[in-house]
Enzyme design. Structure first.
Site, PDB file in Angstrom:
ATOM      1  N   HIS A 195     -50.146  75.202  30.238  1.00 16.11           N
ATOM      2  CA  HIS A 195     -50.480  76.489  30.868  1.00 16.11           C
ATOM      3  C   HIS A 195     -51.537  77.230  30.050  1.00 16.11           C
ATOM      4  CE1 HIS A 195     -47.269  76.059  33.718  1.00 16.11           C
ATOM      5  NE2 HIS A 195     -46.296  76.240  32.836  1.00 16.11           N
TER       6      HIS A 195
ATOM      7  N   HIS B 297     -45.505  71.590  27.271  1.00 19.16           N
ATOM      8  CA  HIS B 297     -45.541  72.161  28.629  1.00 19.16           C
ATOM      9  C   HIS B 297     -46.278  73.493  28.637  1.00 19.16           C
ATOM     10  CE1 HIS B 297     -43.791  72.948  32.698  1.00 19.16           C
ATOM     11  NE2 HIS B 297     -43.916  74.206  32.298  1.00 19.16           N
ATOM     12  N   GLU B 298     -45.885  74.380  27.735  1.00 16.82           N
ATOM     13  CA  GLU B 298     -46.489  75.704  27.705  1.00 16.82           C
ATOM     14  C   GLU B 298     -47.944  75.653  27.235  1.00 16.82           C
ATOM     15  OE1 GLU B 298     -45.088  78.170  29.121  1.00 16.82           O
ATOM     16  OE2 GLU B 298     -43.215  77.073  29.432  1.00 16.82           O
TER      17      GLU B 298
END
Length: 376
Positions: free
Chosen positions: A29, A25-26
């Protein structure tokens, strides 16, 4: 009935589940931010005191926090892990070009959106890998038999009927039929089916059945009473597996939306909402069943993580997306005061939800029942 896995095994399984999902997920980003030239000061898996870490040549501090219940990327100019802008930061000229909050709204929107999208991509990759290795379950949605006394029997379905849709959702396969029916116990639906070339429709109330899993835990499931025909698995190339996995991911996401809607409308008990403790238990159970069960669970967890982060709640990615969309419409950012109050409210809501789900989890484990017996 299988014995519950030991606590140490559950803890390791939970870390092996949540760690990769948060990392992916990170990274979503992080990589889109890098694409736009935004600098990252910290990349953390977990919260709290740093257990281990290193600094790369770009100056990003990669670290692991002691509380493995999330993670974050802190970009240049951020005040905190929630990516609120630090209005008091006096950025050096060479850092301003890499500051997240000085970028156009659409770049910030895409950077934030990339996190949940990365979780959906991970689920697609897992499903596509399964389809390549074992084939995709694609059993025709045809009644191979009808159980006596079931909902299907009561509405006149017979062997050979092809189910076209249930509750307005197309049933392209028997797997779709199971997925749609299972989350609708005791729900009134419209069923469209084909018999001898004639398309018909009828109202039906989905039946309910109490079942127990391999570990003796009971749950309620919707049941129509149709027996499937001979199972079918489609062998696929990678060019077929990826689109098919994308469709499966979309259908599972739709089911999540349906279940959330049922809870909001009072059709399902809020006691069914689980939290980190329940996730840890399920992770341990599935890991004890084998690598394939655990990997499939990772895909489901990843979809849930992506979906939850898209909810329009401040502190979550969805809350940021709402602010950026508002900025695009208003042609100016939402005021810092309004954002601050929204983030405070979002934090309070998330903490309240964490407390609520933890109480639910403990009740599911039978803790309060055992305490009641001790007190009594």
């Amino acid at each position: 009935m299988l014995a519950q896995p030991p606590l140490w095994f559950v803890a390791i399984a939970f870390l092996c589940a949540i760690g990769p999902l948060v990392l992916f997920h990170e990274l979503g980003h992080y990589w889109v931010a890098r694409l736009f030239g935004v600098g990252a000061e910290q990349f953390s898996i977990g919260f709290g005191h740093e257990v281990a870490g290193w600094t790369d040549k770009r100056g990003t501090r990669w670290k692991i926090g002691w509380l493995p219940l999330g993670g974050y990327v802190r970009f240049v100019g951020d005040m905190n892990p929630a990516s609120q802008a630090d209005s008091h930061a006096d950025l050096a000229p060479e850092l301003r070009s890499g500051a997240f909050h000085l970028r156009p709204w659409w770049q910030r929107f895409l950077i934030v959106l990339a996190g949940p999208v990365a979780n959906f991509i991970l689920a697609i990759v897992i499903f596509a890998t399964f389809f390549l290795a074992f084939g995709m379950p694609n059993t025709p949605p045809v009644a191979g038999g009808v159980q006596s006394g079931s909902t299907a029997a009561s509405i006149g379905l017979v062997t050979g009927d092809r189910i076209l849709s249930i509750a307005g959702q197309e049933t392209a396969s028997f797997e779709d039929l199971r997925r749609i029916v299972s989350i609708r116990p005791n729900e009134e639906v419209i069923i469209r089916f084909e018999r001898e070339g004639s398309i018909r429709s009828t109202n039906a109330r989905i039946g309910t059945e109490q079942r127990a899993d391999e570990f003796g835990q009971t749950y309620q499931i919707g049941l129509l009473g149709l027996m499937p025909p001979e199972p079918n698995f489609d062998r696929m190339s990678i060019f077929e597996a990826v689109p098919a996995a994308t469709v499966v991911t979309a259908k599972i996401t739709r089911s999540i939306v349906d279940v959330v809607g049922q809870i909001v409308m009072g059709q399902r008990s809020v006691k069914e909402v689980g939290g980190p403790l329940r996730m840890a238990q399920v992770a341990g159970q599935q890991a004890s069943l084998g690598i394939f069960d655990f990997t499939y669970l990772l895909a489901l967890f990843s979809i849930n993580l992506g979906f939850i982060n898209l909810l329009p709640v401040p502190m979550l990615d969805g809350g940021h997306l709402v602010f950026y969309a508002a900025e695009a419409i208003r042609r100016r950012p939402v005021s810092e005061r309004a954002q601050d109050w929204a983030f405070r409210g979002g934090l309070a809501l998330l903490l309240a939800l964490l407390l609520f789900t933890t109480v639910n989890d403990l009740a599911t484990f039978g803790l309060f029942e055992r305490l009641g017996r001790l007190i009594g």
